[in-house]
Design an enzyme around this catalytic site. Structure first.
Site, PDB file in Angstrom:
ATOM      1  CB  ALA A   9      -0.934  -0.004   1.202  1.00  0.00           C
ATOM      2  NE  ARG A  12       8.595   2.718  -7.684  1.00  0.00           N
ATOM      3  CZ  ARG A  12       9.762   2.477  -7.072  1.00  0.00           C
ATOM      4  NH1 ARG A  12      10.466   3.474  -6.591  1.00  0.00           N
ATOM      5  NH2 ARG A  12      10.233   1.247  -6.982  1.00  0.00           N
ATOM      6  CG  ASP A  34       4.035  -1.435   2.581  1.00  0.00           C
ATOM      7  OD1 ASP A  34       5.229  -1.685   2.843  1.00  0.00           O
ATOM      8  OD2 ASP A  34       3.683  -1.013   1.469  1.00  0.00           O
ATOM      9  CB  THR A  91       4.183  -8.639  -7.929  1.00  0.00           C
ATOM     10  OG1 THR A  91       3.579  -7.812  -6.937  1.00  0.00           O
ATOM     11  CG2 THR A  91       5.641  -8.873  -7.591  1.00  0.00           C
ATOM     12  CB  THR A 115       3.773  -8.726 -17.114  1.00  0.00           C
ATOM     13  OG1 THR A 115       3.290  -8.737 -18.461  1.00  0.00           O
ATOM     14  CG2 THR A 115       4.171 -10.135 -16.696  1.00  0.00           C
ATOM     15  CG  HIS A 146      10.475   0.126 -16.453  1.00  0.00           C
ATOM     16  ND1 HIS A 146      10.694  -0.733 -17.502  1.00  0.00           N
ATOM     17  CD2 HIS A 146       9.145   0.091 -16.194  1.00  0.00           C
ATOM     18  CE1 HIS A 146       9.536  -1.276 -17.868  1.00  0.00           C
ATOM     19  NE2 HIS A 146       8.584  -0.792 -17.107  1.00  0.00           N
ATOM     20  CE  LYS A 150      10.471  -3.409 -14.253  1.00  0.00           C
ATOM     21  NZ  LYS A 150       9.500  -3.955 -13.270  1.00  0.00           N
ATOM     22  CB  THR A 157       5.811  -5.301 -19.997  1.00  0.00           C
ATOM     23  OG1 THR A 157       5.078  -4.892 -18.844  1.00  0.00           O
ATOM     24  CG2 THR A 157       5.011  -5.028 -21.255  1.00  0.00           C
TER      25      THR A 157
HETATM   26  N1  LIG Z   1       1.468  -5.260 -13.809  1.00  0.00           N
HETATM   27  C1  LIG Z   1       1.585  -3.932 -13.924  1.00  0.00           C
HETATM   28  O1  LIG Z   1       0.828  -3.255 -14.654  1.00  0.00           O
HETATM   29  C2  LIG Z   1       2.634  -3.243 -13.115  1.00  0.00           C
HETATM   30  C3  LIG Z   1       3.471  -3.975 -12.340  1.00  0.00           C
HETATM   31  N2  LIG Z   1       4.372  -3.358 -11.525  1.00  0.00           N
HETATM   32  C4  LIG Z   1       5.134  -4.227 -10.644  1.00  0.00           C
HETATM   33  O2  LIG Z   1       4.658  -4.031  -9.318  1.00  0.00           O
HETATM   34  C5  LIG Z   1       5.716  -4.292  -8.398  1.00  0.00           C
HETATM   35  C6  LIG Z   1       5.835  -3.134  -7.415  1.00  0.00           C
HETATM   36  O3  LIG Z   1       6.244  -1.985  -8.101  1.00  0.00           O
HETATM   37  P1  LIG Z   1       6.368  -0.565  -7.332  1.00  0.00           P
HETATM   38  O4  LIG Z   1       5.074  -0.193  -6.714  1.00  0.00           O
HETATM   39  O5  LIG Z   1       7.030   0.347  -8.273  1.00  0.00           O
HETATM   40  O6  LIG Z   1       7.394  -0.975  -6.154  1.00  0.00           O
HETATM   41  P2  LIG Z   1       7.625  -0.265  -4.745  1.00  0.00           P
HETATM   42  O7  LIG Z   1       8.935  -0.777  -4.233  1.00  0.00           O
HETATM   43  O8  LIG Z   1       7.405   1.195  -4.850  1.00  0.00           O
HETATM   44  O9  LIG Z   1       6.430  -0.849  -3.841  1.00  0.00           O
HETATM   45  C7  LIG Z   1       6.407  -2.142  -3.305  1.00  0.00           C
HETATM   46  C8  LIG Z   1       5.843  -2.032  -1.907  1.00  0.00           C
HETATM   47  O10 LIG Z   1       5.713  -3.351  -1.353  1.00  0.00           O
HETATM   48  C9  LIG Z   1       6.223  -3.288  -0.042  1.00  0.00           C
HETATM   49  N3  LIG Z   1       6.599  -4.615   0.440  1.00  0.00           N
HETATM   50  C10 LIG Z   1       7.813  -5.224   0.448  1.00  0.00           C
HETATM   51  N4  LIG Z   1       7.730  -6.435   1.024  1.00  0.00           N
HETATM   52  C11 LIG Z   1       6.434  -6.585   1.390  1.00  0.00           C
HETATM   53  C12 LIG Z   1       5.715  -7.609   2.044  1.00  0.00           C
HETATM   54  N5  LIG Z   1       6.318  -8.725   2.454  1.00  0.00           N
HETATM   55  N6  LIG Z   1       4.386  -7.454   2.225  1.00  0.00           N
HETATM   56  C13 LIG Z   1       3.749  -6.326   1.837  1.00  0.00           C
HETATM   57  N7  LIG Z   1       4.383  -5.299   1.239  1.00  0.00           N
HETATM   58  C14 LIG Z   1       5.699  -5.432   1.003  1.00  0.00           C
HETATM   59  C15 LIG Z   1       7.400  -2.341  -0.142  1.00  0.00           C
HETATM   60  O11 LIG Z   1       7.801  -1.910   1.156  1.00  0.00           O
HETATM   61  P3  LIG Z   1       9.335  -1.422   1.343  1.00  0.00           P
HETATM   62  O12 LIG Z   1       9.534  -0.307   0.387  1.00  0.00           O
HETATM   63  O13 LIG Z   1       9.384  -1.033   2.784  1.00  0.00           O
HETATM   64  O14 LIG Z   1      10.183  -2.622   1.009  1.00  0.00           O
HETATM   65  C16 LIG Z   1       6.765  -1.244  -0.964  1.00  0.00           C
HETATM   66  O15 LIG Z   1       5.981  -0.367  -0.168  1.00  0.00           O
HETATM   67  C17 LIG Z   1       6.962  -4.561  -9.236  1.00  0.00           C
HETATM   68  O16 LIG Z   1       7.126  -5.963  -9.391  1.00  0.00           O
HETATM   69  C18 LIG Z   1       6.604  -3.952 -10.597  1.00  0.00           C
HETATM   70  O17 LIG Z   1       7.290  -4.525 -11.663  1.00  0.00           O
HETATM   71  C19 LIG Z   1       4.510  -2.016 -11.485  1.00  0.00           C
HETATM   72  C20 LIG Z   1       3.723  -1.223 -12.262  1.00  0.00           C
HETATM   73  C21 LIG Z   1       2.708  -1.775 -13.151  1.00  0.00           C
HETATM   74  O1  LIG Z   2       8.106  -1.585 -12.270  1.00  0.00           O
HETATM   75  C1  LIG Z   2       7.372  -0.862 -12.994  1.00  0.00           C
HETATM   76  O2  LIG Z   2       7.276   0.351 -12.833  1.00  0.00           O
HETATM   77  C2  LIG Z   2       6.597  -1.519 -14.050  1.00  0.00           C
HETATM   78  N1  LIG Z   2       6.635  -2.822 -14.099  1.00  0.00           N
HETATM   79  C3  LIG Z   2       5.901  -3.662 -14.978  1.00  0.00           C
HETATM   80  C4  LIG Z   2       6.844  -4.567 -15.740  1.00  0.00           C
HETATM   81  O3  LIG Z   2       7.811  -5.074 -15.142  1.00  0.00           O
HETATM   82  O4  LIG Z   2       6.613  -4.809 -16.921  1.00  0.00           O
HETATM   83  C5  LIG Z   2       4.898  -2.918 -15.824  1.00  0.00           C
HETATM   84  C6  LIG Z   2       5.235  -1.487 -16.145  1.00  0.00           C
HETATM   85  O5  LIG Z   2       6.086  -1.439 -17.241  1.00  0.00           O
HETATM   86  C7  LIG Z   2       5.772  -0.713 -14.964  1.00  0.00           C
END
Ligand SMILES: NC(=O)C1=CN([C@@H]2O[C@H](COP(=O)(O)OP(=O)(O)OC[C@H]3O[C@@H](n4cnc5c(N)ncnc54)[C@H](OP(=O)(O)O)[C@@H]3O)[C@@H](O)[C@H]2O)C=CC1
Ligand SMILES: O=C(O)C1=N[C@H](C(=O)O)C[C@H](O)C1
Length: 252
Positions: A9, A12, A34, A91, A115, A146, A150, A157
Protein backbone atom coordinates in the site's frame (compact mmCIF):
# COMPACT_ATOMS: atom_id res chain seq x y z
CA UNK A 1 -19.07 -2.09 -4.96
CA UNK A 2 -15.94 -4.28 -4.85
CA UNK A 3 -14.11 -4.13 -1.52
CA UNK A 4 -10.37 -4.14 -2.25
CA UNK A 5 -7.31 -4.82 -0.08
CA UNK A 6 -4.02 -3.43 -1.44
CA UNK A 7 -0.73 -5.23 -0.79
CA UNK A 8 2.28 -2.91 -0.96
CA UNK A 9 0.00 0.00 0.00
CA UNK A 10 2.84 2.44 0.68
CA UNK A 11 4.71 1.63 -2.55
CA UNK A 12 4.64 3.53 -5.85
CA UNK A 13 1.86 1.38 -7.29
CA UNK A 14 0.00 0.67 -4.05
CA UNK A 15 -0.42 4.36 -3.37
CA UNK A 16 -1.51 4.98 -6.96
CA UNK A 17 -4.13 2.22 -6.71
CA UNK A 18 -5.52 3.81 -3.54
CA UNK A 19 -5.56 7.25 -5.21
CA UNK A 20 -7.20 5.95 -8.39
CA UNK A 21 -9.84 3.98 -6.48
CA UNK A 22 -10.87 7.10 -4.57
CA UNK A 23 -12.18 8.59 -7.84
CA UNK A 24 -14.31 5.54 -8.73
CA UNK A 25 -17.67 4.41 -7.44
CA UNK A 26 -17.36 0.70 -8.34
CA UNK A 27 -14.46 -0.02 -5.92
CA UNK A 28 -13.50 0.89 -2.39
CA UNK A 29 -10.08 0.22 -0.87
CA UNK A 30 -10.89 -1.00 2.64
CA UNK A 31 -7.41 -1.94 3.90
CA UNK A 32 -3.77 -1.87 2.86
CA UNK A 33 -0.84 -4.13 3.77
CA UNK A 34 2.83 -3.18 3.94
CA UNK A 35 5.93 -3.90 5.99
CA UNK A 36 7.45 -0.64 7.10
CA UNK A 37 5.20 0.50 9.95
CA UNK A 38 2.94 2.78 7.88
CA UNK A 39 -0.44 3.20 9.62
CA UNK A 40 -2.45 4.69 6.81
CA UNK A 41 -2.20 5.82 3.19
CA UNK A 42 -4.61 8.53 2.06
CA UNK A 43 -7.03 7.66 4.85
CA UNK A 44 -6.92 3.89 4.21
CA UNK A 45 -5.79 1.87 7.26
CA UNK A 46 -2.57 -0.05 6.62
CA UNK A 47 -1.90 -3.27 8.53
CA UNK A 48 1.35 -5.25 8.76
CA UNK A 49 1.42 -7.76 5.89
CA UNK A 50 1.96 -10.59 8.39
CA UNK A 51 -1.61 -9.98 9.64
CA UNK A 52 -3.17 -10.12 6.17
CA UNK A 53 -5.31 -13.25 6.63
CA UNK A 54 -7.10 -11.86 9.69
CA UNK A 55 -7.38 -8.38 8.20
CA UNK A 56 -8.96 -9.67 4.95
CA UNK A 57 -11.74 -11.17 7.07
CA UNK A 58 -11.97 -8.25 9.49
CA UNK A 59 -12.30 -5.65 6.72
CA UNK A 60 -14.53 -7.96 4.65
CA UNK A 61 -12.37 -7.65 1.53
CA UNK A 62 -13.63 -9.20 -1.74
CA UNK A 63 -10.35 -9.01 -3.70
CA UNK A 64 -6.68 -8.34 -2.91
CA UNK A 65 -4.62 -6.30 -5.38
CA UNK A 66 -0.89 -6.89 -5.17
CA UNK A 67 2.02 -4.73 -6.37
CA UNK A 68 4.98 -5.78 -4.24
CA UNK A 69 7.81 -8.29 -4.68
CA UNK A 70 7.35 -12.02 -5.47
CA UNK A 71 8.03 -13.16 -1.89
CA UNK A 72 5.33 -10.80 -0.57
CA UNK A 73 2.87 -11.89 -3.25
CA UNK A 74 3.30 -15.54 -2.28
CA UNK A 75 2.77 -14.76 1.38
CA UNK A 76 -0.41 -12.81 0.49
CA UNK A 77 -1.51 -15.79 -1.64
CA UNK A 78 -1.53 -17.95 1.49
CA UNK A 79 -3.62 -15.35 3.31
CA UNK A 80 -6.08 -15.10 0.39
CA UNK A 81 -6.47 -18.87 0.34
CA UNK A 82 -7.19 -18.89 4.05
CA UNK A 83 -9.72 -16.06 3.76
CA UNK A 84 -11.23 -17.26 0.44
CA UNK A 85 -10.42 -13.95 -1.28
CA UNK A 86 -9.55 -13.55 -5.00
CA UNK A 87 -6.27 -11.98 -6.12
CA UNK A 88 -5.15 -9.54 -8.78
CA UNK A 89 -1.36 -9.78 -9.14
CA UNK A 90 0.66 -7.04 -10.83
CA UNK A 91 4.01 -7.93 -9.30
CA UNK A 92 6.70 -9.08 -11.75
CA UNK A 93 9.94 -11.04 -11.43
CA UNK A 94 8.66 -14.49 -10.38
CA UNK A 95 10.79 -17.60 -10.88
CA UNK A 96 9.42 -21.02 -11.89
CA UNK A 97 8.63 -21.96 -8.27
CA UNK A 98 6.76 -18.70 -7.82
CA UNK A 99 4.63 -19.33 -10.91
CA UNK A 100 3.87 -22.84 -9.64
CA UNK A 101 2.82 -21.47 -6.23
CA UNK A 102 0.44 -19.04 -7.95
CA UNK A 103 -1.03 -21.93 -9.97
CA UNK A 104 -1.61 -23.79 -6.69
CA UNK A 105 -3.35 -20.77 -5.17
CA UNK A 106 -5.63 -20.53 -8.21
CA UNK A 107 -7.00 -23.98 -7.42
CA UNK A 108 -8.71 -22.46 -4.39
CA UNK A 109 -9.38 -18.81 -5.30
CA UNK A 110 -9.69 -16.84 -8.57
CA UNK A 111 -6.31 -15.31 -9.45
CA UNK A 112 -5.64 -12.86 -12.26
CA UNK A 113 -2.03 -12.00 -13.06
CA UNK A 114 -0.79 -9.54 -15.66
CA UNK A 115 2.67 -8.16 -16.20
CA UNK A 116 1.07 -4.95 -17.44
CA UNK A 117 -2.40 -3.57 -16.72
CA UNK A 118 -2.29 -0.88 -19.43
CA UNK A 119 -4.90 -1.62 -22.08
CA UNK A 120 -2.50 -0.25 -24.70
CA UNK A 121 0.05 -2.92 -23.82
CA UNK A 122 -2.57 -5.60 -24.33
CA UNK A 123 -3.22 -4.06 -27.76
CA UNK A 124 0.54 -3.99 -28.39
CA UNK A 125 0.78 -7.74 -27.72
CA UNK A 126 -2.03 -8.37 -30.18
CA UNK A 127 -0.32 -6.12 -32.75
CA UNK A 128 2.93 -8.10 -32.39
CA UNK A 129 1.14 -11.42 -33.06
CA UNK A 130 -0.61 -9.88 -36.05
CA UNK A 131 2.46 -8.15 -37.53
CA UNK A 132 5.22 -10.75 -37.30
CA UNK A 133 3.99 -13.15 -40.01
CA UNK A 134 4.27 -10.27 -42.52
CA UNK A 135 7.98 -9.70 -41.75
CA UNK A 136 9.26 -13.30 -41.40
CA UNK A 137 13.01 -12.72 -41.93
CA UNK A 138 13.43 -9.33 -40.28
CA UNK A 139 15.79 -8.92 -37.32
CA UNK A 140 13.92 -8.42 -34.05
CA UNK A 141 15.13 -6.38 -31.05
CA UNK A 142 13.31 -5.61 -27.83
CA UNK A 143 13.89 -2.57 -25.57
CA UNK A 144 12.37 -1.45 -22.29
CA UNK A 145 13.02 1.65 -20.14
CA UNK A 146 11.92 2.21 -16.53
CA UNK A 147 12.53 4.39 -13.48
CA UNK A 148 15.68 3.96 -11.40
CA UNK A 149 13.79 2.20 -8.56
CA UNK A 150 12.81 -0.83 -10.61
CA UNK A 151 14.28 -4.05 -9.26
CA UNK A 152 13.65 -6.74 -11.89
CA UNK A 153 15.14 -6.77 -15.38
CA UNK A 154 14.09 -7.24 -18.03
CA UNK A 155 10.61 -6.01 -17.12
CA UNK A 156 7.71 -8.44 -16.82
CA UNK A 157 6.15 -6.80 -19.86
CA UNK A 158 9.32 -7.32 -21.92
CA UNK A 159 9.22 -11.01 -20.96
CA UNK A 160 5.57 -11.22 -22.03
CA UNK A 161 6.46 -9.50 -25.34
CA UNK A 162 9.27 -12.02 -25.81
CA UNK A 163 6.88 -14.93 -25.21
CA UNK A 164 4.46 -13.40 -27.72
CA UNK A 165 7.27 -13.11 -30.28
CA UNK A 166 8.33 -16.70 -29.62
CA UNK A 167 4.80 -17.91 -30.40
CA UNK A 168 5.42 -16.60 -33.94
CA UNK A 169 9.18 -16.93 -34.41
CA UNK A 170 11.83 -19.37 -33.18
CA UNK A 171 14.20 -16.77 -31.67
CA UNK A 172 16.62 -16.99 -28.75
CA UNK A 173 17.02 -13.97 -26.45
CA UNK A 174 20.44 -12.33 -26.05
CA UNK A 175 20.40 -10.05 -23.02
CA UNK A 176 22.53 -7.03 -23.92
CA UNK A 177 25.65 -7.29 -26.07
CA UNK A 178 29.26 -6.59 -25.23
CA UNK A 179 32.59 -7.07 -26.93
CA UNK A 180 32.82 -9.30 -30.00
CA UNK A 181 29.12 -10.08 -30.40
CA UNK A 182 28.06 -10.60 -34.02
CA UNK A 183 24.34 -11.05 -34.44
CA UNK A 184 22.94 -14.49 -35.12
CA UNK A 185 19.94 -14.50 -37.45
CA UNK A 186 17.84 -16.41 -34.89
CA UNK A 187 18.49 -14.12 -31.95
CA UNK A 188 16.51 -11.29 -30.43
CA UNK A 189 18.43 -8.69 -28.43
CA UNK A 190 16.72 -7.68 -25.17
CA UNK A 191 17.77 -4.42 -23.50
CA UNK A 192 16.78 -2.83 -20.18
CA UNK A 193 17.46 0.83 -19.32
CA UNK A 194 16.89 2.40 -15.87
CA UNK A 195 16.73 6.19 -15.42
CA UNK A 196 14.82 8.89 -13.58
CA UNK A 197 11.11 8.26 -13.01
CA UNK A 198 10.22 6.90 -16.45
CA UNK A 199 6.92 5.08 -15.94
CA UNK A 200 7.46 2.33 -18.50
CA UNK A 201 8.43 2.20 -22.19
CA UNK A 202 8.48 -0.91 -24.38
CA UNK A 203 9.44 -1.25 -28.03
CA UNK A 204 9.88 -4.11 -30.48
CA UNK A 205 11.62 -3.33 -33.75
CA UNK A 206 11.65 -5.54 -36.83
CA UNK A 207 14.29 -4.46 -39.33
CA UNK A 208 15.15 -5.71 -42.82
CA UNK A 209 14.40 -5.16 -46.51
CA UNK A 210 15.32 -1.44 -46.25
CA UNK A 211 12.69 -0.68 -43.60
CA UNK A 212 12.17 -0.67 -39.84
CA UNK A 213 8.86 -1.53 -38.21
CA UNK A 214 8.53 -0.19 -34.65
CA UNK A 215 5.78 -1.36 -32.29
CA UNK A 216 5.87 0.52 -29.02
CA UNK A 217 4.01 1.70 -25.95
CA UNK A 218 4.79 4.20 -23.27
CA UNK A 219 2.88 4.76 -20.05
CA UNK A 220 2.46 8.42 -19.11
CA UNK A 221 1.34 7.81 -15.54
CA UNK A 222 1.09 4.89 -13.08
CA UNK A 223 -2.65 5.52 -12.91
CA UNK A 224 -3.02 3.63 -16.20
CA UNK A 225 -1.77 0.45 -14.47
CA UNK A 226 -3.90 1.14 -11.38
CA UNK A 227 -7.05 1.62 -13.46
CA UNK A 228 -6.50 -1.69 -15.25
CA UNK A 229 -5.83 -3.52 -11.97
CA UNK A 230 -9.03 -2.10 -10.46
CA UNK A 231 -11.01 -3.12 -13.57
CA UNK A 232 -9.56 -6.60 -13.01
CA UNK A 233 -10.55 -6.54 -9.31
CA UNK A 234 -14.16 -5.70 -10.19
CA UNK A 235 -14.20 -8.44 -12.84
CA UNK A 236 -12.64 -11.17 -10.71
CA UNK A 237 -14.91 -10.69 -7.70
CA UNK A 238 -17.55 -13.03 -9.12
CA UNK A 239 -15.30 -15.56 -10.87
CA UNK A 240 -14.72 -19.18 -9.95
CA UNK A 241 -11.27 -20.29 -8.70
CA UNK A 242 -8.77 -20.49 -11.58
CA UNK A 243 -5.98 -18.59 -13.40
CA UNK A 244 -7.06 -15.58 -15.44
CA UNK A 245 -5.28 -12.85 -17.37
CA UNK A 246 -6.03 -9.27 -18.35
CA UNK A 247 -7.38 -10.43 -21.71
CA UNK A 248 -10.36 -11.90 -19.84
CA UNK A 249 -11.20 -8.43 -18.54
CA UNK A 250 -10.72 -6.70 -21.88
CA UNK A 251 -12.74 -9.28 -23.81
CA UNK A 252 -15.61 -9.53 -21.27
N1 LIG B 1 1.47 -5.26 -13.81
C1 LIG B 1 1.58 -3.93 -13.92
O1 LIG B 1 0.83 -3.26 -14.65
C2 LIG B 1 2.63 -3.24 -13.12
C3 LIG B 1 3.47 -3.97 -12.34
N2 LIG B 1 4.37 -3.36 -11.52
C4 LIG B 1 5.13 -4.23 -10.64
O2 LIG B 1 4.66 -4.03 -9.32
C5 LIG B 1 5.72 -4.29 -8.40
C6 LIG B 1 5.84 -3.13 -7.41
O3 LIG B 1 6.24 -1.98 -8.10
P1 LIG B 1 6.37 -0.57 -7.33
O4 LIG B 1 5.07 -0.19 -6.71
O5 LIG B 1 7.03 0.35 -8.27
O6 LIG B 1 7.39 -0.97 -6.15
P2 LIG B 1 7.63 -0.26 -4.74
O7 LIG B 1 8.93 -0.78 -4.23
O8 LIG B 1 7.41 1.19 -4.85
O9 LIG B 1 6.43 -0.85 -3.84
C7 LIG B 1 6.41 -2.14 -3.31
C8 LIG B 1 5.84 -2.03 -1.91
O10 LIG B 1 5.71 -3.35 -1.35
C9 LIG B 1 6.22 -3.29 -0.04
N3 LIG B 1 6.60 -4.62 0.44
C10 LIG B 1 7.81 -5.22 0.45
N4 LIG B 1 7.73 -6.44 1.02
C11 LIG B 1 6.43 -6.59 1.39
C12 LIG B 1 5.72 -7.61 2.04
N5 LIG B 1 6.32 -8.72 2.45
N6 LIG B 1 4.39 -7.45 2.22
C13 LIG B 1 3.75 -6.33 1.84
N7 LIG B 1 4.38 -5.30 1.24
C14 LIG B 1 5.70 -5.43 1.00
C15 LIG B 1 7.40 -2.34 -0.14
O11 LIG B 1 7.80 -1.91 1.16
P3 LIG B 1 9.33 -1.42 1.34
O12 LIG B 1 9.53 -0.31 0.39
O13 LIG B 1 9.38 -1.03 2.78
O14 LIG B 1 10.18 -2.62 1.01
C16 LIG B 1 6.77 -1.24 -0.96
O15 LIG B 1 5.98 -0.37 -0.17
C17 LIG B 1 6.96 -4.56 -9.24
O16 LIG B 1 7.13 -5.96 -9.39
C18 LIG B 1 6.60 -3.95 -10.60
O17 LIG B 1 7.29 -4.53 -11.66
C19 LIG B 1 4.51 -2.02 -11.48
C20 LIG B 1 3.72 -1.22 -12.26
C21 LIG B 1 2.71 -1.77 -13.15
O1 LIG C 1 8.11 -1.59 -12.27
C1 LIG C 1 7.37 -0.86 -12.99
O2 LIG C 1 7.28 0.35 -12.83
C2 LIG C 1 6.60 -1.52 -14.05
N1 LIG C 1 6.63 -2.82 -14.10
C3 LIG C 1 5.90 -3.66 -14.98
C4 LIG C 1 6.84 -4.57 -15.74
O3 LIG C 1 7.81 -5.07 -15.14
O4 LIG C 1 6.61 -4.81 -16.92
C5 LIG C 1 4.90 -2.92 -15.82
C6 LIG C 1 5.23 -1.49 -16.15
O5 LIG C 1 6.09 -1.44 -17.24
C7 LIG C 1 5.77 -0.71 -14.96
Amino acid sequence: MTRVAVNGAAGRMGETVIETAADRDDVSVVVGFDVDGVDEVQGVPVVDAGEAADALAEYDADVAVDFTVPEATLSLAEACREAGVGMVVGTTGFDEDGFAALDDTAEDVPLLKATNFARGVHALLRAISEALPAVPDYDLELMETHHNGKIDAPSGTAKTMLETVQEERDVEPVYGREGHAPRDEDEIGVFARRAGDIRGEHELIAAGNDEVLSLSHHAEDRSVFAAGALDAAVWIENQEPGRYDFGNVIDQ
